[in-house]
Motif scaffolding. Structure first.
Motif, PDB file in Angstrom:
ATOM      1  N   ASP B   1       6.463  -6.812  -1.382  1.00  0.00           N
ATOM      2  CA  ASP B   1       5.005  -6.868  -1.271  1.00  0.00           C
ATOM      3  C   ASP B   1       4.398  -6.475  -2.617  1.00  0.00           C
ATOM      4  O   ASP B   1       4.206  -5.300  -2.900  1.00  0.00           O
ATOM      5  N   GLN B   2       4.103  -7.497  -3.438  1.00  0.00           N
ATOM      6  CA  GLN B   2       3.578  -7.257  -4.770  1.00  0.00           C
ATOM      7  C   GLN B   2       2.069  -7.114  -4.660  1.00  0.00           C
ATOM      8  O   GLN B   2       1.361  -8.112  -4.539  1.00  0.00           O
ATOM      9  N   GLN B   3       1.562  -5.890  -4.710  1.00  0.00           N
ATOM     10  CA  GLN B   3       0.134  -5.668  -4.508  1.00  0.00           C
ATOM     11  C   GLN B   3      -0.679  -5.960  -5.766  1.00  0.00           C
ATOM     12  O   GLN B   3      -1.881  -6.193  -5.675  1.00  0.00           O
ATOM     13  N   VAL B   4      -0.033  -5.887  -6.918  1.00  0.00           N
ATOM     14  CA  VAL B   4      -0.680  -6.180  -8.197  1.00  0.00           C
ATOM     15  C   VAL B   4       0.164  -7.223  -8.908  1.00  0.00           C
ATOM     16  O   VAL B   4       1.368  -7.018  -9.096  1.00  0.00           O
ATOM     17  N   LYS B   5      -0.482  -8.326  -9.290  1.00  0.00           N
ATOM     18  CA  LYS B   5       0.284  -9.431  -9.859  1.00  0.00           C
ATOM     19  C   LYS B   5      -0.284  -9.877 -11.190  1.00  0.00           C
ATOM     20  O   LYS B   5      -1.500 -10.044 -11.335  1.00  0.00           O
TER      21      LYS B   5
END
Lengths: 117, 113
Positions: B1-5
């Motif tokens: 779960d990549q919350q900042v990309k």
């Protein structure tokens, strides 16, 4: 010292070996953080200390990872029975007070580069 | 779960031109956004930040823009200099968790003379 100091800077460990990484935060800094940065990725939070109390260890990837800060200053991150996936840069950071909102006061060390072969 | 990309792993810009680095996030609960700069073999150093209640913050050649509705922020560097060549990380945190940063993957900026 003037900044966050980490040692060793570089460590090569054989798979299954235990390693210990040391962090000397800026003198007087209350809060201390450990991050793990894999190659090509951003740092990922591991754990947080306020003085000697470990208040958050939600980011530690397994029970092979253990951190301590017994006197509220120097901290050690220990990794038992290292695996190849543990290869990463381990960053230590500190802030002067408690876990404040202002990220601009977070000071990072240069990191300990761990390679597990 | 990549919350900042950060979807661009690299960016190349001519000296004197504008560099625009982009960052997207998914967690609407983030209160603060930061940009860090990292040179090889060094730790990240703080560059500029913005509170979620603002849409722009400027510091010299660096400006950060925040679009909350789009969950997007960008860092503008004008004019770009060769010394700006580094990896730039976007990060976010929540109130009272200032040291627990969620980082993007980073964008490597190369400024060519």
């Amino acid at each position: 010292g003037a900044g966050v100091s980490q040692s060793p800077r570089y460590k090569v460990a054989k798979r299954g070996q235990d390693v210990a990484l040391r962090c000397d935060p800026i003198s007087g800094h209350v809060s201390l953080f450990w991050y793990q940065q894999a190659l090509g990725q951003g740092p990922e939070f591991l754990t947080y200390f306020q003085n000697e109390a470990q208040l958050d260890k939600s980011g530690l990837p397994s029970d092979r990872f253990f951190a301590e800060r017994p006197e509220g200053s120097v901290s050690t991150l220990k990794i038992q029975r290292t695996q190849q996936e543990d290869s990463a840069v381990y960053l230590c950071a500190s802030i002067p007070g408690s876990n404040s909102i202002s990220g601009n006061t977070i000071y990072f060390g240069e990191g300990s580069w761990l390679t597990v072969v | 779960d990549q919350q900042v990309k950060q979807n661009s792993p690299s960016l190349s810009v001519q000296e004197g031109r504008i560099s625009i680095l982009n960052c997207d996030y998914t967690n609407s609960m983030f209160d603060y956004f930061l940009w860090y700069k990292k040179y090889p073999a060094e730790g990240p150093t703080f560059l500029i930040s913005i509170s979620s209640i603002k849409d722009k913050n400027e510091d010299g050649r660096f400006t950060v823009f925040l679009n909350k509705s789009a969950k997007h922020l960008s860092l503008h560097i004008v004019p770009s200099q060769p010394g700006d060549s580094a990896v730039y990380f976007c990060a976010a945190n929540r109130y009272n968790q200032g040291g627990k940063l969620i980082f993007g993957q980073g964008t490597e900026l190369s400024v060519k003379p």
